[in-house]
Design a protein around this motif. Structure first.
Motif, PDB file in Angstrom:
ATOM      1  N   ALA A 127       0.750  -1.293  -0.148  1.00 16.59           N
ATOM      2  CA  ALA A 127      -0.234  -0.051   0.088  1.00 16.59           C
ATOM      3  C   ALA A 127       0.950   1.241   0.013  1.00 16.59           C
ATOM      4  CB  ALA A 127      -0.835   0.062   1.253  1.00 16.59           C
ATOM      5  N   ALA A 128       0.331   2.349  -0.320  1.00 14.52           N
ATOM      6  CA  ALA A 128       1.156   3.669  -0.472  1.00 14.52           C
ATOM      7  C   ALA A 128      -0.065   4.631   0.056  1.00 14.52           C
ATOM      8  CB  ALA A 128       1.400   3.979  -1.909  1.00 14.52           C
ATOM      9  N   GLY A 129       0.533   5.405   1.039  1.00 13.79           N
ATOM     10  CA  GLY A 129      -0.049   6.410   1.751  1.00 13.79           C
ATOM     11  C   GLY A 129       0.397   7.845   1.559  1.00 13.79           C
ATOM     12  N   TRP A 130      -0.397   8.730   1.390  1.00 16.48           N
ATOM     13  CA  TRP A 130      -0.160  10.139   1.037  1.00 16.48           C
ATOM     14  C   TRP A 130      -0.540  11.019   2.378  1.00 16.48           C
ATOM     15  CZ3 TRP A 130       2.486  12.310  -2.956  1.00 16.48           C
ATOM     16  CH2 TRP A 130       2.575  13.445  -2.973  1.00 16.48           C
ATOM     17  N   LYS A 131       0.359  11.766   3.004  1.00 17.58           N
ATOM     18  CA  LYS A 131       0.148  12.445   4.172  1.00 17.58           C
ATOM     19  C   LYS A 131      -0.525  13.705   3.761  1.00 17.58           C
ATOM     20  CE  LYS A 131       2.089  13.792   8.554  1.00 17.58           C
ATOM     21  NZ  LYS A 131       3.404  13.946   9.169  1.00 17.58           N
ATOM     22  N   PHE A 132      -1.925  13.893   3.850  1.00 17.06           N
ATOM     23  CA  PHE A 132      -2.578  15.055   3.453  1.00 17.06           C
ATOM     24  C   PHE A 132      -2.384  15.880   4.437  1.00 17.06           C
ATOM     25  CE2 PHE A 132      -4.397  11.794   0.657  1.00 17.06           C
ATOM     26  CZ  PHE A 132      -4.630  12.616  -0.404  1.00 17.06           C
ATOM     27  N   SER A 133      -2.572  15.791   5.787  1.00 14.58           N
ATOM     28  CA  SER A 133      -2.086  16.788   6.887  1.00 14.58           C
ATOM     29  C   SER A 133      -1.559  15.898   8.009  1.00 14.58           C
ATOM     30  CB  SER A 133      -3.538  17.393   7.230  1.00 14.58           C
ATOM     31  OG  SER A 133      -4.459  16.243   7.992  1.00 14.58           O
ATOM     32  N   ASP A 134      -1.207  16.650   8.995  1.00 11.04           N
ATOM     33  CA  ASP A 134      -0.818  16.079  10.421  1.00 11.04           C
ATOM     34  C   ASP A 134      -1.693  15.057  10.905  1.00 11.04           C
ATOM     35  OD1 ASP A 134       1.575  17.577  10.135  1.00 11.04           O
ATOM     36  OD2 ASP A 134       1.133  18.957  11.668  1.00 11.04           O
ATOM     37  N   SER A 135      -3.074  15.174  10.370  1.00 14.00           N
ATOM     38  CA  SER A 135      -3.978  14.193  11.057  1.00 14.00           C
ATOM     39  C   SER A 135      -4.454  13.299   9.969  1.00 14.00           C
ATOM     40  CB  SER A 135      -5.316  15.116  11.943  1.00 14.00           C
ATOM     41  OG  SER A 135      -5.779  15.884  10.522  1.00 14.00           O
ATOM     42  N   THR A 137      -3.431  10.414   6.676  1.00 11.17           N
ATOM     43  CA  THR A 137      -2.797   9.766   5.844  1.00 11.17           C
ATOM     44  C   THR A 137      -3.569   8.803   5.068  1.00 11.17           C
ATOM     45  OG1 THR A 137      -0.614  10.180   6.806  1.00 11.17           O
ATOM     46  CG2 THR A 137      -0.814   8.260   5.346  1.00 11.17           C
ATOM     47  N   LEU A 138      -3.799   8.548   3.875  1.00 11.15           N
ATOM     48  CA  LEU A 138      -4.729   7.961   3.096  1.00 11.15           C
ATOM     49  C   LEU A 138      -4.050   7.467   1.734  1.00 11.15           C
ATOM     50  CD1 LEU A 138      -7.579   7.156   3.473  1.00 11.15           C
ATOM     51  CD2 LEU A 138      -8.104   9.198   1.963  1.00 11.15           C
ATOM     52  N   GLY A 139      -4.422   6.175   1.204  1.00  4.98           N
ATOM     53  CA  GLY A 139      -3.866   5.865   0.217  1.00  4.98           C
ATOM     54  C   GLY A 139      -4.401   4.336  -0.139  1.00  4.98           C
ATOM     55  N   PRO A 140      -4.129   4.071  -1.554  1.00  3.70           N
ATOM     56  CA  PRO A 140      -4.749   2.676  -1.961  1.00  3.70           C
ATOM     57  C   PRO A 140      -3.732   1.421  -1.766  1.00  3.70           C
ATOM     58  CG  PRO A 140      -4.032   3.945  -3.728  1.00  3.70           C
ATOM     59  CD  PRO A 140      -3.694   4.895  -2.701  1.00  3.70           C
ATOM     60  N   GLY A 141      -4.120   0.315  -1.901  1.00  5.06           N
ATOM     61  CA  GLY A 141      -3.349  -0.874  -1.685  1.00  5.06           C
ATOM     62  C   GLY A 141      -3.986  -2.096  -2.258  1.00  5.06           C
ATOM     63  N   PHE A 142      -3.318  -3.163  -2.315  1.00  9.46           N
ATOM     64  CA  PHE A 142      -3.746  -4.351  -2.552  1.00  9.46           C
ATOM     65  C   PHE A 142      -3.026  -5.551  -1.819  1.00  9.46           C
ATOM     66  CE2 PHE A 142       0.352  -3.872  -5.250  1.00  9.46           C
ATOM     67  CZ  PHE A 142       0.645  -5.400  -5.250  1.00  9.46           C
ATOM     68  N   GLY A 143      -3.800  -6.587  -1.906  1.00 10.07           N
ATOM     69  CA  GLY A 143      -3.013  -8.151  -1.582  1.00 10.07           C
ATOM     70  C   GLY A 143      -3.226  -8.923  -2.637  1.00 10.07           C
ATOM     71  N   TRP A 144      -2.013  -9.874  -2.777  1.00  7.85           N
ATOM     72  CA  TRP A 144      -2.248 -10.828  -3.843  1.00  7.85           C
ATOM     73  C   TRP A 144      -1.597 -11.859  -3.358  1.00  7.85           C
ATOM     74  CZ3 TRP A 144       1.553 -13.891  -5.931  1.00  7.85           C
ATOM     75  CH2 TRP A 144       1.248 -14.699  -7.046  1.00  7.85           C
ATOM     76  N   PHE A 145      -2.251 -13.366  -3.418  1.00  4.41           N
ATOM     77  CA  PHE A 145      -1.684 -14.466  -2.606  1.00  4.41           C
ATOM     78  C   PHE A 145      -2.040 -15.575  -3.691  1.00  4.41           C
ATOM     79  CE2 PHE A 145      -1.682 -12.094   0.909  1.00  4.41           C
ATOM     80  CZ  PHE A 145      -0.559 -12.333   1.634  1.00  4.41           C
ATOM     81  N   SER A 146      -1.193 -16.532  -4.026  1.00  4.39           N
ATOM     82  CA  SER A 146      -1.297 -17.843  -4.788  1.00  4.39           C
ATOM     83  C   SER A 146      -2.332 -18.583  -3.921  1.00  4.39           C
ATOM     84  CB  SER A 146       0.021 -18.439  -5.040  1.00  4.39           C
ATOM     85  OG  SER A 146       0.511 -18.931  -3.511  1.00  4.39           O
ATOM     86  N   ILE A 157      -7.283  -2.773  -0.666  1.00  2.00           N
ATOM     87  CA  ILE A 157      -7.048  -2.431   0.607  1.00  2.00           C
ATOM     88  C   ILE A 157      -6.918  -0.866   0.624  1.00  2.00           C
ATOM     89  CG2 ILE A 157      -5.031  -2.157   2.292  1.00  2.00           C
ATOM     90  CD1 ILE A 157      -3.955  -4.872   1.453  1.00  2.00           C
ATOM     91  N   ILE A 158      -7.608  -0.295   1.731  1.00  2.00           N
ATOM     92  CA  ILE A 158      -7.257   1.200   1.967  1.00  2.00           C
ATOM     93  C   ILE A 158      -6.451   1.280   3.178  1.00  2.00           C
ATOM     94  CG2 ILE A 158      -8.759   3.373   2.494  1.00  2.00           C
ATOM     95  CD1 ILE A 158     -11.172   2.071   1.264  1.00  2.00           C
ATOM     96  N   LEU A 159      -5.348   2.082   2.869  1.00  2.00           N
ATOM     97  CA  LEU A 159      -4.503   2.446   4.024  1.00  2.00           C
ATOM     98  C   LEU A 159      -4.900   3.758   4.483  1.00  2.00           C
ATOM     99  CD1 LEU A 159      -1.836   1.953   5.490  1.00  2.00           C
ATOM    100  CD2 LEU A 159      -0.759   3.193   3.805  1.00  2.00           C
ATOM    101  N   VAL A 160      -5.296   3.808   5.666  1.00  2.00           N
ATOM    102  CA  VAL A 160      -5.773   5.121   6.435  1.00  2.00           C
ATOM    103  C   VAL A 160      -5.215   5.126   8.015  1.00  2.00           C
ATOM    104  CG1 VAL A 160      -7.846   3.854   7.079  1.00  2.00           C
ATOM    105  CG2 VAL A 160      -7.965   6.387   7.104  1.00  2.00           C
ATOM    106  N   ASP A 161      -4.826   6.265   8.089  1.00  2.00           N
ATOM    107  CA  ASP A 161      -4.553   6.736   9.564  1.00  2.00           C
ATOM    108  C   ASP A 161      -5.111   8.022   9.753  1.00  2.00           C
ATOM    109  OD1 ASP A 161      -3.174   7.198  11.699  1.00  2.00           O
ATOM    110  OD2 ASP A 161      -1.369   6.921  11.330  1.00  2.00           O
ATOM    111  N   TRP A 162      -6.090   8.045  10.286  1.00  2.00           N
ATOM    112  CA  TRP A 162      -6.995   9.354  10.434  1.00  2.00           C
ATOM    113  C   TRP A 162      -7.268   9.639  11.770  1.00  2.00           C
ATOM    114  CZ3 TRP A 162     -12.891   9.972   8.974  1.00  2.00           C
ATOM    115  CH2 TRP A 162     -13.389  11.567   9.041  1.00  2.00           C
ATOM    116  N   LYS A 163      -6.517  10.823  12.195  1.00  2.00           N
ATOM    117  CA  LYS A 163      -6.813  11.313  13.618  1.00  2.00           C
ATOM    118  C   LYS A 163      -8.085  12.333  13.729  1.00  2.00           C
ATOM    119  CE  LYS A 163      -3.994  12.976  17.748  1.00  2.00           C
ATOM    120  NZ  LYS A 163      -4.322  11.994  18.481  1.00  2.00           N
ATOM    121  N   ILE A 164      -8.998  11.788  13.962  1.00  2.00           N
ATOM    122  CA  ILE A 164     -10.436  12.346  13.875  1.00  2.00           C
ATOM    123  C   ILE A 164     -10.491  13.428  14.901  1.00  2.00           C
ATOM    124  CG2 ILE A 164     -12.993  12.244  13.692  1.00  2.00           C
ATOM    125  CD1 ILE A 164     -12.647   9.374  13.160  1.00  2.00           C
ATOM    126  N   THR A 165     -10.069  13.168  16.053  1.00  2.00           N
ATOM    127  CA  THR A 165     -10.059  14.158  17.338  1.00  2.00           C
ATOM    128  C   THR A 165      -8.841  13.912  18.000  1.00  2.00           C
ATOM    129  OG1 THR A 165     -11.292  13.012  18.789  1.00  2.00           O
ATOM    130  CG2 THR A 165     -12.619  14.389  17.479  1.00  2.00           C
TER     131      THR A 165
END
Length: 282
Positions: A127-135, A137-146, A157-165
């Motif tokens: 996954a790759a996340g982009w830091k939009f602000s200090d609160s 980080t959001l980005g797309p991702g994937f999983g692949w397995f045999s 996958i959605i990579l999210v790290d969101w500090k709401i409050t």
């Protein structure tokens, strides 16, 4: 810098137990409970806060306890399933606002008595996340397995790290034991030591069956949608003990032949789940 004070090497250990309480199979085929245990040591090297690589080893078992005479789609059920994994989590930042995470791994899930090679799969979560602000980080991702039985299993996958409050956050959550895709967790930081959380995910575990008694059996699958309430205590930074309680919805068990063709299936009633897990990094 705290990372420099700790040094570049990071040792980790996670483990615990998750118990699925007895629940009925459909068609009056009896009931089943599952006791899961896992342990996962790791060793990593961090060049800085945003660049690291780790080696993680995992071992666990899922002990399926079927009631007397219980069947999976009218066929004999399985017993204890063992799982082993080796993964190499990598994190780096190609440019300042971006973070890339990649976790290649090799896994083996087998019923006791089956060959480890029969249950082996390889794959990657990235996954790759982009830091939009200090609160945020959001980005797309994937999983692949045999996939056991042939083919592949790919999922978004959605990579999210969101500090709401200051106290509330929404993050991509990892599995509590042997699982593939991550889910989402809503966290409430009660104080400096205590945290409550609500986590949901899709769990799908596939494994090679022993096949000694029924040669037509090739693989088993256990699938569910768990929703869990967690309470975590951190006695010191980067270490936590978590109690969990919740339910697994839409559960199903199935058996396939060696080519991956479904030969038996049983749906499960909603099952209660309890557990205790820990994680520590030093």
């Amino acid at each position: 810098d705290n990372q420099q004070q700790r040094g570049p090497w990071v040792k980790g250990l996670a483990g615990g137990t998750v118990q699925q309480l007895a629940t009925d199979l459909d068609s009056g085929d009896g009931n089943v409970s599952v006791s899961r245990f896992f342990i996962q040591p790791s060793l990593g090297y961090a060049w800085d806060r945003r660049t690291s690589v780790s080696l993680s080893l995992g071992a666990g078992l899922s002990d399926y306890d079927f009631s007397g005479g219980a069947k999976v789609g009218g066929t004999k059920p399985w017993g204890t399933v063992h799982d082993f994994s080796v993964s190499l989590p990598i994190r780096f930042s190609p440019i300042e606002p971006a973070t890339v995470i990649a976790i290649p791994s090799v896994r083996s899930y087998v019923e006791e008595g089956a060959s480890l090679d029969d249950g082996r799969t390889e794959g990657i979560i990235a996954a790759a996340g982009w830091k939009f602000s200090d609160s945020l980080t959001l980005g797309p991702g994937f999983g692949w397995f045999s996939e056991l039985g042939g083919g592949t299993n790919a999922f978004p996958i959605i990579l999210v790290d969101w500090k709401i409050t200051d106290k509330l956050s929404l993050t991509t959550g990892r599995g509590l034991a042997a699982s593939q895709g991550p889910g989402l967790t809503l966290n409430d930081q009660l104080d400096s030591n205590w945290q409550m959380g609500l986590t949901g995910r899709v769990e799908k575990t596939r494994f090679a069956l022993d096949g000694d008694t029924e040669p037509a059996d090739g693989f088993g699958e256990d699938k569910s949608l768990p929703l869990l309430l967690t309470l975590s205590y951190s006695p010191w930074p980067r270490t936590s003990v978590t109690a969990l309680v919740g339910a697994e919805f839409e559960g199903s068990l199935r058996k396939e032949d060696a080519r991956g063709k479904v030969i038996a299936r049983s749906d499960l009633d909603t099952a209660a789940v309890i557990g205790l897990v820990f994680t520590s990094r030093l």
